[in-house]
Motif scaffolding. Structure first.
Motif, PDB file in Angstrom:
ATOM      1  N   SER A 155       0.498  -1.303  -0.022  1.00 43.96           N
ATOM      2  CA  SER A 155      -0.554  -0.109   0.190  1.00 43.96           C
ATOM      3  C   SER A 155       0.582   1.267   0.368  1.00 43.96           C
ATOM      4  O   SER A 155       0.047   2.908  -0.096  1.00 43.96           O
ATOM      5  CB  SER A 155      -1.142   0.116   0.966  1.00 43.96           C
ATOM      6  OG  SER A 155      -0.132   0.115   2.143  1.00 43.96           O
ATOM      7  N   VAL A 156       2.186   0.738   0.042  1.00 51.02           N
ATOM      8  CA  VAL A 156       3.402   2.481   0.569  1.00 51.02           C
ATOM      9  C   VAL A 156       2.929   2.573  -1.188  1.00 51.02           C
ATOM     10  O   VAL A 156       3.324   2.079  -2.333  1.00 51.02           O
ATOM     11  CB  VAL A 156       4.922   1.939   0.398  1.00 51.02           C
ATOM     12  CG1 VAL A 156       5.936   3.266   0.954  1.00 51.02           C
ATOM     13  CG2 VAL A 156       4.188   1.518   1.898  1.00 51.02           C
ATOM     14  N   LYS A 157       3.000   3.963  -1.235  1.00 53.25           N
ATOM     15  CA  LYS A 157       3.001   4.321  -2.735  1.00 53.25           C
ATOM     16  C   LYS A 157       3.598   4.453  -3.264  1.00 53.25           C
ATOM     17  O   LYS A 157       4.121   3.965  -4.417  1.00 53.25           O
ATOM     18  CB  LYS A 157       2.188   6.585  -2.899  1.00 53.25           C
ATOM     19  CG  LYS A 157       1.076   6.297  -1.380  1.00 53.25           C
ATOM     20  CD  LYS A 157       0.515   7.936  -2.570  1.00 53.25           C
ATOM     21  CE  LYS A 157      -1.029   7.698  -1.552  1.00 53.25           C
ATOM     22  NZ  LYS A 157      -1.362   8.996  -1.124  1.00 53.25           N
ATOM     23  N   SER A 158       5.007   5.367  -3.052  1.00 57.13           N
ATOM     24  CA  SER A 158       6.471   4.765  -3.401  1.00 57.13           C
ATOM     25  C   SER A 158       7.231   3.410  -3.701  1.00 57.13           C
ATOM     26  O   SER A 158       7.204   3.444  -2.390  1.00 57.13           O
ATOM     27  CB  SER A 158       7.418   6.232  -3.121  1.00 57.13           C
ATOM     28  OG  SER A 158       7.286   6.395  -2.018  1.00 57.13           O
ATOM     29  N   LYS A 159       7.648   3.356  -4.533  1.00 56.91           N
ATOM     30  CA  LYS A 159       8.510   1.083  -4.306  1.00 56.91           C
ATOM     31  C   LYS A 159       9.176   1.837  -3.833  1.00 56.91           C
ATOM     32  O   LYS A 159      10.412   2.863  -4.601  1.00 56.91           O
ATOM     33  CB  LYS A 159       8.266   0.914  -4.828  1.00 56.91           C
ATOM     34  CG  LYS A 159       8.932  -0.796  -5.170  1.00 56.91           C
ATOM     35  CD  LYS A 159       8.861  -0.949  -6.242  1.00 56.91           C
ATOM     36  CE  LYS A 159       9.126  -2.615  -6.453  1.00 56.91           C
ATOM     37  NZ  LYS A 159       9.642  -3.454  -7.759  1.00 56.91           N
ATOM     38  N   PRO A 160       9.655   1.195  -2.104  1.00 55.70           N
ATOM     39  CA  PRO A 160      11.044   1.409  -2.062  1.00 55.70           C
ATOM     40  C   PRO A 160      12.347   0.283  -2.316  1.00 55.70           C
ATOM     41  O   PRO A 160      11.085  -0.835  -3.536  1.00 55.70           O
ATOM     42  CB  PRO A 160      10.670   0.915  -0.400  1.00 55.70           C
ATOM     43  CG  PRO A 160       9.578   0.110  -0.621  1.00 55.70           C
ATOM     44  CD  PRO A 160       8.635   1.019  -2.003  1.00 55.70           C
ATOM     45  N   SER A 161      13.239   0.154  -1.677  1.00 53.06           N
ATOM     46  CA  SER A 161      14.213  -0.647  -1.892  1.00 53.06           C
ATOM     47  C   SER A 161      13.500  -2.207  -1.570  1.00 53.06           C
ATOM     48  O   SER A 161      14.177  -3.086  -2.570  1.00 53.06           O
ATOM     49  CB  SER A 161      15.512  -0.851  -1.869  1.00 53.06           C
ATOM     50  OG  SER A 161      16.085   0.446  -2.646  1.00 53.06           O
ATOM     51  N   PHE A 162      13.477  -2.353  -0.540  1.00 52.44           N
ATOM     52  CA  PHE A 162      12.619  -3.743  -0.083  1.00 52.44           C
ATOM     53  C   PHE A 162      11.599  -2.548   0.716  1.00 52.44           C
ATOM     54  O   PHE A 162      11.517  -1.647   1.853  1.00 52.44           O
ATOM     55  CB  PHE A 162      13.330  -3.523   1.159  1.00 52.44           C
ATOM     56  CG  PHE A 162      14.424  -2.788   1.996  1.00 52.44           C
ATOM     57  CD1 PHE A 162      14.492  -2.895   2.923  1.00 52.44           C
ATOM     58  CD2 PHE A 162      15.821  -2.251   1.598  1.00 52.44           C
ATOM     59  CE1 PHE A 162      14.462  -1.976   4.086  1.00 52.44           C
ATOM     60  CE2 PHE A 162      15.774  -0.719   2.600  1.00 52.44           C
ATOM     61  CZ  PHE A 162      15.102  -0.690   4.065  1.00 52.44           C
ATOM     62  N   TYR A 163      11.172  -3.602   1.936  1.00 51.83           N
ATOM     63  CA  TYR A 163       9.845  -3.392   2.148  1.00 51.83           C
ATOM     64  C   TYR A 163      10.386  -3.339   3.910  1.00 51.83           C
ATOM     65  O   TYR A 163      10.891  -4.997   4.639  1.00 51.83           O
ATOM     66  CB  TYR A 163       8.740  -4.061   2.229  1.00 51.83           C
ATOM     67  CG  TYR A 163       8.086  -3.704   0.924  1.00 51.83           C
ATOM     68  CD1 TYR A 163       7.262  -2.202   0.418  1.00 51.83           C
ATOM     69  CD2 TYR A 163       8.639  -3.874  -0.883  1.00 51.83           C
ATOM     70  CE1 TYR A 163       6.907  -2.442  -0.836  1.00 51.83           C
ATOM     71  CE2 TYR A 163       8.377  -3.608  -1.775  1.00 51.83           C
ATOM     72  CZ  TYR A 163       7.647  -2.504  -1.951  1.00 51.83           C
ATOM     73  OH  TYR A 163       6.997  -2.445  -3.323  1.00 51.83           O
ATOM     74  N   ARG A 164       9.398  -2.321   4.682  1.00 53.30           N
ATOM     75  CA  ARG A 164      10.295  -3.569   6.425  1.00 53.30           C
ATOM     76  C   ARG A 164       8.729  -3.934   7.140  1.00 53.30           C
ATOM     77  O   ARG A 164       7.744  -2.438   6.864  1.00 53.30           O
ATOM     78  CB  ARG A 164      10.233  -2.450   6.996  1.00 53.30           C
ATOM     79  CG  ARG A 164      12.035  -2.457   6.424  1.00 53.30           C
ATOM     80  CD  ARG A 164      12.876  -1.320   6.658  1.00 53.30           C
ATOM     81  NE  ARG A 164      12.802  -0.971   8.851  1.00 53.30           N
ATOM     82  CZ  ARG A 164      13.119   0.258   9.539  1.00 53.30           C
ATOM     83  NH1 ARG A 164      13.055   1.001   9.178  1.00 53.30           N
ATOM     84  NH2 ARG A 164      13.502   0.128  10.263  1.00 53.30           N
TER      85      ARG A 164
END
Length: 581
Positions: A155-164
């Motif tokens: 659901s995070v809008k900007s895609k990160p390098s990894f998710y926590r």
């Protein structure tokens, strides 16, 4: 032969010059040792840092490659034909074929999991079949816990390098417009273990994985405040270099900070170590260096003390002895307990003072003998005319029956010759010497038929026990009668005075004669001031030389013009014993 010392005069002692030269020669060696020590420490410190930096860089690259490898496996999984077929035709396949595809995908996930020790769990979500397939929970219908967790992370809008999710780290990729999800959970313990391996490159070092925006993701340091401070230092402008180790200070502690980029995670791997820990292996060398430096100072002090003891003290003793000789103190010897060159110098000095003392004593005795011979010479210079005229005057007085005058002249003439011909000590009480001069004046006044008279001011303040050499006043008076009144003047006057003040005797003989010119006074003054040994030894010269020999150069006769018009002769004696008291 004349020996001439080179160089300019200096107020420095010899031993001070030697010590200064020693320090000047030793200073470059000490300076070079300091430079070499600190240069060696710097080189060793840089070598340690470079080694740590190289090790940290190697491990960070290995970790980055491992993460890229996992990501590539994840992308390959998304492009797997079985997964794509299941995603597109999942609702139209019969049960057997669907189960076969799911088994194939499970095998691929298992292979992905064992391909890297950093993979804790690998799974996929296929919307068309409504199932999640993972190595951790197997095949599970949705909705389930894994599917809800991944959905919340996506659901995070900007895609990160990894998710926590808390302490859990995930790689998540989607396909077919989000109908297929691939998620991989990274094994946090294994990742922490890798960071600890990097921290082992140097004792007491710590490693963290993170950046300024996300903070510390994973760290070997247990205190969050410490990692936050290190991230702040690492993110500052002057410490943003990833090529070389940098320095930073926090809470009064200096740190070396090594940064490496882990691009697969969008993070930085930061290794930091207390600067004192880096230099601790070098501390023993620093201790040895300062020990050697202190030893060098002790050697310098001992050297200075030994130079002072062996050179300066003997020289000072010799200089003091020469100063004492300058004050005419020859009763001095220098003792030497050593058998070195100074022993020879001291013995030579003692022999020199002894010979000098004997030479002075012999010279003094010779001068005293000369003085006595001059007195004898003066006694023998009895003017025959003076004796003849005196006897003739007595004869004439007897002829005219002037017995009283004849008796007086006979008495004074006898007293005169008794005084000048007496033997014994050269020194007599001053009152007797003064009385003898007045007797001479009385005789001469009778001889000159009372055309010449004298005025006696009388001795003033003369100590009764004060003694002077014989025949020092009468030759001065005799000189007046022989030279001042030869023109036959009828009103000749002689003025005699004597006084004693503060150890200084002054006898003044003046006349009103007309025969003494200024040129003659100047000539007499020059002759009295001449120290030549070829000077005549009679009359005024005899008296002057005897006084200077006995009482020093400030004593003697001094010639000037009298206020009465004639010659003024001042006899001055400086009583050295009185001045010393």
């Amino acid at each position: 032969m004349k020996l001439q010392a080179s160089g300019k005069s200096s107020t420095w002692f010899v031993y001070q010059k030697i010590v200064i030269v020693f320090i000047v020669l030793l200073l470059p060696l000490i300076t070079m040792s300091l430079w070499l020590n600190f240069k060696g420490m710097s080189v060793s410190k840089d070598a340690i840092l470079d080694s740590s930096f190289a090790g940290a860089s190697f491990y960070s690259k290995q970790l980055d490659k491992e993460m890229y490898f996992i990501r590539n496996l994840q992308l390959e999984l998304l492009n797997d034909q079985d997964l794509q077929k299941l995603g597109f035709r999942g609702g139209t396949l019969d049960n057997y074929e669907e189960v076969a595809l799911i088994d194939q995908i499970r095998d691929r996930l298992a292979t992905l999991t064992v391909s890297s020790e950093y993979v804790l769990n690998a799974g996929v979500y296929v919307e068309s079949v409504g199932k999640t397939i993972s190595t951790f929970s197997g095949v599970t219908n949705t909705p389930n816990v894994e599917m809800e967790l991944i959905s919340s992370l996506l659901s995070v809008k900007s895609k990160p390098s990894f998710y926590r999710s808390g302490d859990r780290i995930f790689f998540i990729e989607t396909e077919n417009n989000g109908k297929i999800w691939s998620y991989i959970e990274i094994a946090r313990p294994k990742l922490l273990e890798a960071l600890k391996e990097i921290a082992k490159l140097y004792p007491e070092s710590e490693v963290l994985l993170g950046n300024k925006e996300l903070g510390s993701i994973l760290a070997t340091e247990a205190e969050p405040a410490q990692t936050t401070g290190i991230l702040a230092l690492a993110g500052s402008g002057d410490l943003n270099s990833l090529e070389t180790p940098t320095k930073g200070s926090m809470h009064g502690v200096d740190y070396f900070i090594i940064q490496n980029d882990v691009s697969s995670l969008g993070l930085e791997l930061i290794m930091y170590v207390n600067q004192n820990e880096i230099t601790r292996p070098l501390s023993q060398f620093i201790t040895w260096f300062y020990t050697l430096f202190i030893i060098a100072l002790i050697v310098l002090i001992l050297y200075s003390f030994s130079v002072n003891l062996m050179i300066h003290r003997p020289l000072s003793k010799l200089v003091k002895a020469f100063h004492m000789i300058e004050t005419d103190n020859l009763d001095i010897t220098i003792e030497s307990k050593s058998k070195d060159e100074f022993h020879y110098v001291f013995n030579s000095f003692n022999n020199m003072t002894l010979k000098l003392k004997h030479s002075i004593e012999e010279n003094y005795e010779q001068k005293m003998a000369l003085q006595l011979s001059q007195l004898k010479q003066l006694q023998s210079q009895i003017n025959p005319h003076f004796l003849y005229n005196s006897f003739f005057n007595i004869y004439m007085m007897c002829k005219v029956n002037d017995a009283e005058s004849a008796a007086e002249l006979s008495q004074k003439l006898g007293s005169y010759y008794q005084y000048i011909t007496r033997s014994g000590s050269d020194d007599v009480p001053f009152v007797k010497e003064y009385r003898h001069a007045l007797d001479y004046c009385d005789i001469q006044c009778i001889r000159f038929s009372n055309r010449i008279a004298y005025e006696d001011g009388g001795p003033s303040g003369i100590p009764p026990a004060f003694s002077v050499p014989r025949l020092i006043i009468q030759p001065i008076v005799e000189n007046v009668f022989e030279h001042a009144f030869v023109d036959g003047m009828d009103d000749g006057r002689i003025y005699i005075n004597a006084d004693y003040r503060d150890g200084r005797l002054r006898v003044t003989v003046e006349d009103n004669g007309r025969m003494v010119t200024d040129e003659l006074i100047a000539q007499l003054g020059e002759r009295l001031g001449d120290d030549s040994k070829q000077m005549e030894k009679t009359g005024l010269m005899n008296v002057h030389n005897r006084l200077r020999l006995k009482y020093g150069p400030e004593s003697g006769l001094f010639i000037s013009r009298s206020v009465y018009g004639g010659l003024k002769v001042e006899l001055i004696i400086i009583d050295v014993s009185e001045e010393a008291s």
